[in-house]
Motif scaffolding. Structure first.
Motif, PDB file in Angstrom:
ATOM      1  N   PRO A  21       0.818  -1.396  -0.017  1.00  0.00           N
ATOM      2  CA  PRO A  21      -0.090  -0.047   0.060  1.00  0.00           C
ATOM      3  C   PRO A  21       0.866   1.306   0.038  1.00  0.00           C
ATOM      4  O   PRO A  21       0.616   2.272  -0.634  1.00  0.00           O
ATOM      5  CB  PRO A  21      -0.665   0.044   1.277  1.00  0.00           C
ATOM      6  N   LYS A  22       2.015   0.978   0.652  1.00  0.00           N
ATOM      7  CA  LYS A  22       2.788   2.470   0.438  1.00  0.00           C
ATOM      8  C   LYS A  22       3.486   2.784  -0.627  1.00  0.00           C
ATOM      9  O   LYS A  22       3.757   3.784  -1.178  1.00  0.00           O
ATOM     10  CB  LYS A  22       3.892   2.186   1.813  1.00  0.00           C
ATOM     11  N   LEU A  23       3.698   1.595  -1.516  1.00  0.00           N
ATOM     12  CA  LEU A  23       4.293   1.930  -2.904  1.00  0.00           C
ATOM     13  C   LEU A  23       3.345   2.373  -3.771  1.00  0.00           C
ATOM     14  O   LEU A  23       3.550   3.220  -4.315  1.00  0.00           O
ATOM     15  CB  LEU A  23       4.730   0.500  -3.388  1.00  0.00           C
ATOM     16  N   VAL A  24       2.032   2.194  -3.456  1.00  0.00           N
ATOM     17  CA  VAL A  24       0.760   2.524  -4.130  1.00  0.00           C
ATOM     18  C   VAL A  24       0.780   4.289  -4.055  1.00  0.00           C
ATOM     19  O   VAL A  24       0.746   4.965  -5.030  1.00  0.00           O
ATOM     20  CB  VAL A  24      -0.379   1.992  -3.803  1.00  0.00           C
ATOM     21  N   ASN A  25       0.750   4.354  -2.832  1.00  0.00           N
ATOM     22  CA  ASN A  25       0.984   5.945  -2.294  1.00  0.00           C
ATOM     23  C   ASN A  25       1.956   6.731  -3.050  1.00  0.00           C
ATOM     24  O   ASN A  25       1.774   8.072  -3.255  1.00  0.00           O
ATOM     25  CB  ASN A  25       0.678   6.026  -0.907  1.00  0.00           C
ATOM     26  N   THR A  26       3.266   6.266  -2.967  1.00  0.00           N
ATOM     27  CA  THR A  26       4.461   6.903  -3.415  1.00  0.00           C
ATOM     28  C   THR A  26       4.360   6.870  -5.074  1.00  0.00           C
ATOM     29  O   THR A  26       4.636   8.104  -5.457  1.00  0.00           O
ATOM     30  CB  THR A  26       5.666   6.273  -3.082  1.00  0.00           C
ATOM     31  N   ALA A  27       3.841   5.821  -5.444  1.00  0.00           N
ATOM     32  CA  ALA A  27       3.739   6.005  -7.157  1.00  0.00           C
ATOM     33  C   ALA A  27       2.634   7.088  -7.693  1.00  0.00           C
ATOM     34  O   ALA A  27       2.885   8.120  -8.332  1.00  0.00           O
ATOM     35  CB  ALA A  27       3.083   4.604  -7.416  1.00  0.00           C
ATOM     36  N   GLN A  28       1.398   7.299  -6.689  1.00  0.00           N
ATOM     37  CA  GLN A  28       0.586   8.349  -6.909  1.00  0.00           C
ATOM     38  C   GLN A  28       1.381   9.822  -6.607  1.00  0.00           C
ATOM     39  O   GLN A  28       1.078  10.763  -7.762  1.00  0.00           O
ATOM     40  CB  GLN A  28      -0.624   8.225  -6.095  1.00  0.00           C
ATOM     41  N   LEU A  29       2.025   9.771  -5.588  1.00  0.00           N
ATOM     42  CA  LEU A  29       2.842  10.917  -5.649  1.00  0.00           C
ATOM     43  C   LEU A  29       3.901  11.259  -6.747  1.00  0.00           C
ATOM     44  O   LEU A  29       3.918  12.706  -7.209  1.00  0.00           O
ATOM     45  CB  LEU A  29       3.552  10.964  -4.042  1.00  0.00           C
ATOM     46  N   ALA A  30       4.455  10.385  -6.983  1.00  0.00           N
ATOM     47  CA  ALA A  30       5.485  10.563  -8.037  1.00  0.00           C
ATOM     48  C   ALA A  30       5.063  10.952  -9.226  1.00  0.00           C
ATOM     49  O   ALA A  30       5.375  11.688 -10.090  1.00  0.00           O
ATOM     50  CB  ALA A  30       6.243   9.113  -8.214  1.00  0.00           C
ATOM     51  N   LEU A  31       3.932  10.274  -9.696  1.00  0.00           N
ATOM     52  CA  LEU A  31       3.157  10.602 -10.927  1.00  0.00           C
ATOM     53  C   LEU A  31       2.598  11.835 -10.983  1.00  0.00           C
ATOM     54  O   LEU A  31       2.583  12.673 -12.044  1.00  0.00           O
ATOM     55  CB  LEU A  31       1.958   9.454 -11.131  1.00  0.00           C
TER      56      LEU A  31
END
Length: 303
Positions: free
Chosen positions: A90-100
């Protein structure tokens, strides 16, 4: 591609070896965070060290890590006693949203600002963009983040103080990450466009009577954007690896914040998992950028 994939394996191997060696020489013992108050009992300490293989020599620990990694197993989180992949998912999903979100802002703001500055060289807009981008580069990201938090979270109360994963709470951290990169993209785009505009093939295209729009899009922008693509690829890889400071400031539940907490707790499986993922993504994006070169400019051939 096969040669570059082989290089990626070598880089991953080197990065994980260095990481294991660094963790091995760090002072302290993760058993203290594993057992809590019970960690003072020698029997409990020994049981925990055996369970997580901490008594094994470093080469044996690394060999077990590689064997488990080949099976998609990054180990068990010391504090939550859950698989690392389950904790970081779940943390990776949040980081991916922020990075995108940050990279979209980089492209939209940086390319547009660089294009305007180059096309209207030495004009008011060029001077203004140059001044603003210089100021943006001069401020550290944590200063920008704290100022934005002070204004929009505390004073105006437009954004929640604690991130809840919604689009509203995504705006400030994404903008904080995008400011510096957008400024660099604008400066890079302006410089490369001015260089391409003076190239002989652009002068020839203009002399042939091609429309200005065709010259700009087909000849100028396509050749100017190659260095920008390189920078954006590196930047996106870094963001996917976790924006430690920004995620910590805005309490964004990503892998960057997880890495900070893992270092404080000496939670080695989380540290190794985050860093390994970051290195893998970084190298893979570099490979994709290299392949994109040949698409943007057929004269470029990968060596």
């Amino acid at each position: 591609m096969i040669r570059r994939l082989g290089q990626m394996v070598v880089v991953l191997f080197g990065a994980t070896v260095i990481l294991f060696c660094c963790l091995f020489v760090l002072p302290g013992d993760p058993v203290g965070s594993l057992g809590g108050d019970k960690a003072r009992d020698p029997a409990v300490v020994e049981q925990l060290r055996e369970r997580y293989g901490l008594n094994d020599p470093l080469p044996v620990q690394y060999g077990n890590f590689v064997k488990n990694l080949a099976q998609g197993d990054l180990g068990e989180d010391y504090t939550q006693r859950r698989p690392v992949t389950e904790v970081l998912g779940p943390k990776l999903v949040n980081t991916a949203q922020l990075a995108l979100a940050a990279i979209v802002l980089d492209i939209a703001i940086g390319l547009l600002a660089g294009l305007i500055a180059a096309l209207f060289r030495y004009s008011f807009w060029d001077v203004l963009i140059t001044l603003l981008t210089t100021m943006a580069v001069g401020f550290p990201s944590f200063v920008i983040g704290m100022v934005l938090q002070k204004v929009f979270v505390i004073q105006l109360e437009w954004v929640p103080l604690i991130s809840d994963g919604t689009m509203k709470s995504l705006i400030l951290p994404a903008f904080t990450l995008a400011i510096l990169d957008a400024a660099l993209v604008a400066r890079l785009m302006r410089g490369t466009m001015l260089e391409v505009l003076r190239a002989d093939y652009v002068k020839t295209a203009v002399a042939k009577g091609l429309p200005r729009r065709t010259v700009l899009v087909k000849h100028v922008m396509r050749n100017s954007i190659i260095p920008v693509v390189t920078y954006l690829g590196i930047s996106f890889g870094s963001l996917l690896g976790g924006a430690l400071i920004t995620e910590a400031i805005f309490n964004w539940d990503g892998i960057g914040l997880a890495l900070v907490q893992a270092v404080q707790q000496q939670n080695n499986p989380i540290i190794i998992g985050v860093v390994s993922f970051g290195v893998g993504v970084f190298v893979l994006l570099n490979l994709l950028v290299d392949l994109l070169y040949a698409v943007l400019d057929p004269r470029i051939r990968l060596a």
